[in-house]
Design an enzyme around this catalytic site. Structure first.
Site, mmCIF file in Angstrom:
data_model
loop_
_atom_site.group_PDB
_atom_site.id
_atom_site.type_symbol
_atom_site.label_atom_id
_atom_site.label_comp_id
_atom_site.label_asym_id
_atom_site.label_seq_id
_atom_site.Cartn_x
_atom_site.Cartn_y
_atom_site.Cartn_z
ATOM 1 N N GLU A 1 15.012 -2.668 21.062
ATOM 2 C CA GLU A 1 15.863 -1.935 20.121
ATOM 3 C C GLU A 1 15.121 -0.725 19.550
ATOM 4 O OE1 GLU A 1 18.884 -5.022 18.107
ATOM 5 O OE2 GLU A 1 16.803 -5.530 17.742
ATOM 6 N N CYS B 1 12.767 5.247 15.283
ATOM 7 C CA CYS B 1 11.836 4.130 15.187
ATOM 8 C C CYS B 1 11.852 3.453 16.561
ATOM 9 C CB CYS B 1 12.323 3.194 14.083
ATOM 10 S SG CYS B 1 11.367 1.687 13.947
ATOM 11 N N CYS C 1 6.855 -9.836 20.178
ATOM 12 C CA CYS C 1 5.583 -9.551 19.503
ATOM 13 C C CYS C 1 4.757 -10.832 19.435
ATOM 14 C CB CYS C 1 5.865 -9.028 18.095
ATOM 15 S SG CYS C 1 4.388 -8.431 17.241
ATOM 16 N N CYS D 1 3.904 -12.596 12.251
ATOM 17 C CA CYS D 1 4.081 -12.431 10.800
ATOM 18 C C CYS D 1 5.281 -13.275 10.354
ATOM 19 C CB CYS D 1 4.297 -10.964 10.436
ATOM 20 S SG CYS D 1 2.912 -9.913 10.920
ATOM 21 N N CYS E 1 8.911 -11.623 9.763
ATOM 22 C CA CYS E 1 9.410 -10.604 10.696
ATOM 23 C C CYS E 1 10.225 -11.216 11.828
ATOM 24 C CB CYS E 1 8.218 -9.828 11.262
ATOM 25 S SG CYS E 1 8.703 -8.563 12.448
ATOM 26 N N GLY F 1 7.215 -5.036 18.240
ATOM 27 C CA GLY F 1 5.910 -5.037 18.888
ATOM 28 C C GLY F 1 4.801 -4.495 18.011
ATOM 29 N N SER G 1 2.414 2.257 13.033
ATOM 30 C CA SER G 1 2.266 1.157 12.080
ATOM 31 C C SER G 1 1.599 -0.040 12.748
ATOM 32 C CB SER G 1 3.657 0.769 11.578
ATOM 33 O OG SER G 1 3.576 -0.279 10.648
ATOM 34 N N SER H 1 0.447 -2.388 7.695
ATOM 35 C CA SER H 1 1.293 -3.427 7.106
ATOM 36 C C SER H 1 0.375 -4.375 6.360
ATOM 37 C CB SER H 1 2.033 -4.171 8.220
ATOM 38 O OG SER H 1 2.843 -3.255 8.909
ATOM 39 N N LEU H 2 0.248 -4.140 5.070
ATOM 40 C CA LEU H 2 -0.722 -4.908 4.280
ATOM 41 C C LEU H 2 -0.061 -6.166 3.704
ATOM 42 C CD1 LEU H 2 -3.665 -4.850 3.391
ATOM 43 C CD2 LEU H 2 -2.975 -3.620 1.342
ATOM 44 N N HIS H 3 0.947 -5.982 2.910
ATOM 45 C CA HIS H 3 1.809 -7.063 2.401
ATOM 46 C C HIS H 3 1.146 -8.075 1.469
ATOM 47 C CE1 HIS H 3 4.710 -5.353 5.038
ATOM 48 N NE2 HIS H 3 4.252 -5.893 6.140
ATOM 49 N N CYS I 1 13.729 -2.460 8.426
ATOM 50 C CA CYS I 1 12.393 -2.908 8.840
ATOM 51 C C CYS I 1 12.338 -4.394 9.121
ATOM 52 C CB CYS I 1 11.397 -2.677 7.713
ATOM 53 S SG CYS I 1 11.031 -0.993 7.476
HETATM 54 N N1 SAH Z 1 3.584 -4.427 14.406
HETATM 55 C C1 SAH Z 1 3.613 -3.261 13.600
HETATM 56 C C2 SAH Z 1 4.901 -2.474 13.630
HETATM 57 C C3 SAH Z 1 6.202 -3.212 13.616
HETATM 58 S S1 SAH Z 1 6.889 -3.844 12.142
HETATM 59 C C4 SAH Z 1 3.221 -3.607 12.185
HETATM 60 O O1 SAH Z 1 2.997 -4.774 11.893
HETATM 61 O O2 SAH Z 1 3.077 -2.705 11.387
HETATM 62 C C5 SAH Z 1 7.335 -2.487 11.137
HETATM 63 C C6 SAH Z 1 7.180 -2.796 9.650
HETATM 64 O O3 SAH Z 1 8.213 -3.682 9.147
HETATM 65 C C7 SAH Z 1 5.862 -3.499 9.319
HETATM 66 O O4 SAH Z 1 5.333 -2.951 8.141
HETATM 67 C C8 SAH Z 1 6.322 -4.913 9.091
HETATM 68 O O5 SAH Z 1 5.371 -5.661 8.382
HETATM 69 C C9 SAH Z 1 7.623 -4.695 8.370
HETATM 70 N N2 SAH Z 1 8.503 -5.849 8.314
HETATM 71 C C10 SAH Z 1 8.601 -6.852 9.205
HETATM 72 N N3 SAH Z 1 9.538 -7.739 8.817
HETATM 73 C C11 SAH Z 1 10.044 -7.275 7.662
HETATM 74 C C12 SAH Z 1 11.061 -7.735 6.800
HETATM 75 N N4 SAH Z 1 11.739 -8.853 7.048
HETATM 76 N N5 SAH Z 1 11.321 -7.010 5.686
HETATM 77 C C13 SAH Z 1 10.657 -5.860 5.438
HETATM 78 N N6 SAH Z 1 9.700 -5.363 6.237
HETATM 79 C C14 SAH Z 1 9.385 -6.069 7.332
#
Ligand code: SAH
Length: 349
Positions: free
Chosen positions: A92, A105, A112, A116, A119, A159, A191, A214-216, A333
């Site tokens: 997608e 995007c 992947c 996470c 995700c 991915g 990212s 992507s720190l979170h 996202c």
């Molecule tokens: N693998 C890469 C890029 C893909 S994800 C990465 O981890 O950065 C793109 C972004 O969306 C990342 O910051 C990811 O952490 C975030 N993301 C994934 N699931 C999400 C969700 N349910 N809500 C908000 N952001 C999310």
């Protein structure tokens, strides 16, 4: 030897053609058709003799992706494409319109491996990495379909781009090539969930792209719970490589932080985050987590998000809340996934 033509540089194409006794100027023509005119097949290349087109399509397959489904958001016109790859896999991509132009995007892998917890891309597991041309093709097909120039790219679809490093680097070289669409590296964001040795490798290439991390979560205890990659490369290691990246490239790092209610949105988290980012050329992007059916996380309330922003700001950290686009078509996202995979395959049978 069969070679995927869309992933080749002009120099490689020229060499490969001349090995086959095809004149050099043909490579230039083919390259222009592919990367300037966004041709989908050799048959469109009308200034090439038919015999040559047939020969090329046999020796150098053109792995285009096809639009399998297109959804347009009624709220903000965000477009989500489901692309079918040459081997029947799906990925997608999402196109968003901003004041400064169209941004796509793109996905870098089918599924992947990173796992996470919040995700959707991770849910169906990992299938394979995309070829450089398959990443390009998502942009080419979308631009052609929309009839609008796409000027910005975010490698934030399905991915982990740094888990497909060489192909992503080649994609970047081709998309920024002045003989192709010539998109500025400054308009591209990559990212990553934080594969530290690959960030170091990226740094060596001295590119002007924007690095998004992507720190979170600001602590290992919390981050390891929601992002398995943290068990391999911890927060301090990751932030040290980010500091180096920002200092050496003078490019501002963007930290993504999905706000998960009751998990990572406390005042303490904001304070620890601020202290760890202090002094770095960076920006924090807060995203109230998008709900994914199978995952337990809920978005933080607007008040919580506001409070989090204000703590960061008070501590000198620049933070904004990301606007949600395409929410009616699951285009936000982390919501990209292959749930259509089964349906589409069934539909084809
Ligand atoms: N693998 C890469 C890029 C893909 S994800 C990465 O981890 O950065 C793109 C972004 O969306 C990342 O910051 C990811 O952490 C975030 N993301 C994934 N699931 C999400 C969700 N349910 N809500 C908000 N952001 C999310």
């Amino acid at each position: 030897m069969n070679r995927d033509i869309l992933s080749m540089t002009l120099e490689e194409m020229t060499d490969a053609f001349s090995e086959m006794g095809i004149q050099k100027f043909r490579a230039k023509q083919v390259y222009e058709w592919l990367h300037r005119h966004l041709a989908c097949s050799y048959d469109e290349m009308l200034n090439l003799p038919k015999l040559l087109r047939d020969e090329l399509s046999e020796k150098f397959p053109l792995y285009n992706c096809e639009i399998a489904r297109k959804q347009v958001s009624k709220i903000d016109n965000t477009v989500k494409y489901l692309f079918k790859l040459h081997d029947g896999d799906f990925v997608e991509s999402v196109v968003m319109k901003y004041k400064y132009g169209y941004t796509i995007c793109v996905s870098s892998q089918v599924g992947c491996k990173m796992g996470c917890a919040f995700c959707a891309s991770t849910l169906g597991g990992f299938k394979r990495s995309l070829l450089p041309g398959e990443i390009l093709s998502q942009l080419y097909r979308a631009q052609k379909d929309l009839g609008e120039r796409i000027s910005h790219i975010v490698l934030m679809g399905m991915g982990e781009p740094l888990d497909n490093f060489e192909n992503v680097m080649r994609f970047l070289a081709l998309i920024t090539d002045e003989k192709g669409l010539n998109i500025s590296m400054r308009n591209i964001s990559l990212s990553t969930c934080g594969i530290v040795p690959k960030i170091e490798e990226l740094l060596k290439r001295k590119m002007q792209l924007t690095l998004s991390i992507s720190l979170h979560a600001p602590t290992d205890e919390l981050r390891s719970r929601i992002m398995p990659i943290n068990k391999k490369y911890d927060v301090d290691e990751l932030l040290a490589s980010c500091k180096k990246y920002a200092a050496e490239t003078s490019r501002r790092i963007s930290f993504e932080y999905a706000m998960l209610a009751g998990v990572n949105d406390s005042d303490d988290c904001a304070k620890i985050l601020a202290s760890k980012l202090r002094g770095m050329l960076c920006h924090v992007n807060l995203i109230p987590v998008n709900e994914v059916a199978e995952s337990p996380f809920k978005p933080s309330s607007a008040e919580r998000v506001e409070r989090f922003v204000s703590i960061l700001s008070k501590n000198g950290i620049n933070a904004t809340v990301r606007r949600k686009l395409g929410s009616d078509i699951d285009a936000s996202c982390g919501q990209l996934r292959l749930k259509e995979n089964q349906n589409c395959k069934k539909g084809d049978e």
